[in-house]
Design an enzyme around this catalytic site. Structure first.
Site, mmCIF file in Angstrom:
data_model
loop_
_atom_site.group_PDB
_atom_site.id
_atom_site.type_symbol
_atom_site.label_atom_id
_atom_site.label_comp_id
_atom_site.label_asym_id
_atom_site.label_seq_id
_atom_site.Cartn_x
_atom_site.Cartn_y
_atom_site.Cartn_z
ATOM 1 C CB CYS A 54 44.296 54.690 14.797
ATOM 2 S SG CYS A 54 42.973 55.920 14.145
ATOM 3 C CG HIS A 71 43.523 51.152 11.752
ATOM 4 N ND1 HIS A 71 43.349 50.630 13.154
ATOM 5 C CD2 HIS A 71 43.112 52.318 11.787
ATOM 6 C CE1 HIS A 71 42.707 51.732 13.858
ATOM 7 N NE2 HIS A 71 42.349 52.593 12.975
ATOM 8 C CD GLU A 101 45.789 47.772 12.809
ATOM 9 O OE1 GLU A 101 46.593 48.632 12.513
ATOM 10 O OE2 GLU A 101 44.790 48.425 13.557
HETATM 11 N N1 GLN Z 1 39.323 58.142 18.231
HETATM 12 C C1 GLN Z 1 40.128 58.256 17.368
HETATM 13 C C2 GLN Z 1 39.398 59.120 15.993
HETATM 14 O O1 GLN Z 1 38.365 58.951 15.785
HETATM 15 C C3 GLN Z 1 40.999 57.313 16.779
HETATM 16 C C4 GLN Z 1 40.420 56.188 16.233
HETATM 17 C C5 GLN Z 1 41.039 54.970 16.169
HETATM 18 O O2 GLN Z 1 41.860 54.551 17.122
HETATM 19 N N2 GLN Z 1 40.551 53.944 15.392
HETATM 20 O O3 GLN Z 1 40.002 59.814 15.453
#
Ligand code: GLN
Length: 563
Positions: free
Chosen positions: A413, A539, A541
């Site tokens: 992410c 994600h 995970e």
């Molecule tokens: N802050 C980033 C976004 O909103 C990544 C979010 C995250 O790592 N879950 O796109």
């Protein structure tokens, strides 16, 4: 499909996803003929592992062929944990249907392999919100709205909802917090009423702590007695007690607790510290916890299941002694903040016959001068998810170091976004490449705000959340890793790779190999020439479980061995 059309289509779906509390008509709940309800409460102290006990019970009943689900009721007032700082509440877990939830739901999924939904986690805030919405609509026909019966009725309705809807044999309900807290009173009252209404179809399992006083050399049961007394004073007689302890309890001690707490001696079960949480179900089964539950509910017990694959996993875990060291580059040096990543890595370690040791590397402290020293000695690196400015420049320096040293690197992410920014700055020569989240004025917004996030003012539950499809490019490494061309993974973000730069990146060597089919959103980047350099906007995970470890984590860990 063109971008514009797809945004509105997506929006529709998103609106559906983002609805925090679905407004349901008030009706008298009718209890499905034979779904059974197991309530898990906690006393004495928090962090005793109620989630693990609830997951273990689920695992044991599932192994007996029952259809189960686990839900959590959290007494805090936030509508969901999405807006909470990880220091307050640990990781925010995301369900496939797009609800931001408590991290215990991650344990539920990892143990049972069954997906949870937005109906598996409620908070006081969400319950009040729903009651207040109904009040505004006039559903209560002029009555005064009160904690009892309106809030407790709403809680009862939510507690029974999955049982009514899903055809489950067992619904296990974990109550957050500890008995005696003011906030948890309405939940305990709802359980009291349900126990009365459901009779043998409900049991209450209370988890307490038995401390060891080293000066006296003794285990002390008094806190347990007090905690049970507290529960009794709120009208609930627990059926089963699970005692967390660091030392084995003698039979005499268990009998004493049984005697003082009005519980059968065999219904006093101990939960001694285990080398891993995955061994807890085995310990519970050895003491017959599942059998006792079935007996209390007047059900046939039958033969004890083997738990074959589960035991094989634990066995393999014990045999895996050779260590691998993975650096987690992030800004929270707190275990719970990256819970699912830690678990996914450790599961993948077991399946690679290695013991994965994770080391937090605080990105706020990383500078050009110390990066080599701070990152030294690891077999691979995970660049962690996150929000906001803090620690960003350190992450970018770390990513550059990883790329230049060609070490296995997995960006998740925000981690993937950092890979893109670093590549933009150092390979494509966009000196001010950045995410609009960090620098609203950058002339190279290689990470851009998503189209449908632009006008959002309400921060809670409005990100791109939950499972979305992603197409994997023929011939890419991720395609080979997954072994299929379309995957579905969970998201939690507002920003995305700016597709205007796609051609430049691909020409320079960073390939956009995973694309959301409707919107052309870049979900995965990889540099094929490197050993293992992959960033995912989603994600992975969240969907790695004990018996179905995630292919990306498996492959990443494998790459760190080969390094
Ligand atoms: N802050 C980033 C976004 O909103 C990544 C979010 C995250 O790592 N879950 O796109």
């Amino acid at each position: 499909m063109r971008r514009k059309e797809c945004v509105s289509r997506e929006n529709n779906r998103l609106r559906h996803r983002y609805r925090i509390a679905p407004v349901r008509q008030i009706k008298i709940y009718n209890i499905v003929a034979d779904t059974k309800y197991i309530f898990v409460t906690g006393g004495v102290a928090s962090s005793l592992g109620k989630g693990i006990i609830a997951s273990s019970i689920a695992k044991l009943l599932q192994a007996r062929g029952y259809n189960i689900t686990i839900q959590k009721f959290d007494p805090y007032i936030n509508i969901d944990p999405g807006t909470l700082n990880p220091y307050e509440h640990g990781e925010c877990y995301v369900t496939d249907d797009g609800q931001e939830t408590d991290l215990d739901l991650g344990h539920y999924e990892r143990f049972t392999g069954i997906k949870t939904t937005r109906y598996n986690n409620f908070t006081t805030g969400r319950i009040y919100q729903s009651v207040i919405e109904k009040e505004r609509r006039g559903d209560y026909l002029g009555r005064t709205i009160q904690v009892i019966p309106h809030i407790t009725d709403e809680i009862k309705r939510d507690m029974l909802f999955l049982g009514k809807k899903g055809g489950y044999d067992f619904v296990i309900t974990e109550i957050g917090g500890t008995v005696g807290d003011i906030e948890s009173l309405p939940f305990i009252e709802a359980i009291r009423q349900l126990k009365w209404e459901l009779g043998k179809r409900a049991v209450c399992i209370h988890l307490t702590y038995v401390p060891y006083l080293s000066a006296a050399g003794e285990l002390k049961t008094k806190p347990t007695q007090h905690s049970v007394k507290e529960l009794q004073s709120e009208g609930i007689q627990p059926d089963i007690l699970v005692l967390r302890t660091e030392h084995q309890l003698s039979d005499g001690l268990r009998r004493k607790v049984a005697n003082f707490c009005n519980v059968d001696p065999e219904a006093v079960v101990q939960s001694v510290d285990m080398p891993t949480i995955y061994e807890v179900p085995i310990g519970m089964q050895e003491q017959g916890l599942d059998r006792i539950i079935l007996q209390k509910m007047g059900m046939e017990v039958g033969p004890t299941p083997e738990l074959g694959p589960w035991k094989a996993f634990i066995d393999r875990r014990h045999k895996a002694v050779e260590e691998l060291h993975i650096g987690l580059v992030g800004k929270y040096d707190l275990q719970d903040a990256y819970k699912s990543i830690l678990e996914a890595l450790s599961q993948a370690g077991t399946y690679n016959d290695r013991k994965v040791k994770c080391h937090f590397i605080n990105s706020e402290k990383i500078t050009r001068d110390n990066v080599a020293e701070m990152l030294a000695g690891m077999d691979g690196y995970v660049i962690c998810p996150g929000f906001g400015q803090r620690g960003i420049e350190g992450k970018i320096i770390a990513v550059e170091w990883c790329r230049e040293h060609d070490v296995p690197t997995f960006g998740i992410c925000l981690g993937m976004q950092m890979m893109v920014i670093e590549y933009g700055r150092n390979v494509l020569g966009y000196a001010d490449a950045n995410s609009l989240e960090m620098d609203a004025k950058t002339t190279h917004n290689v990470i851009d705000i998503m189209e449908d996030q632009k006008n959002i003012t309400n921060m809670g539950g409005t990100m791109r959340l939950g499972g979305y499809e992603c197409h994997l490019r023929e011939g890419s490494r991720v395609r080979a890793i997954y072994g299929k061309d379309t995957i579905r993974e969970r998201h939690r973000h507002r920003y995305e790779f700016n597709s205007q730069y796609k051609a430049d990146y691909e020409k320079a060597g960073m390939q956009c190999v995973g694309i959301h089919p409707d919107c052309d959103l870049v979900e995965i980047v990889e540099i094929p020439e490197m050993r293992w350099y992959i960033g995912t906007q989603f994600h992975p995970e969240y969907s790695s479980t004990v018996l179905q470890p995630h292919p990306l984590f498996l492959d990443f860990v494998k790459a760190t061995i080969n390094k």
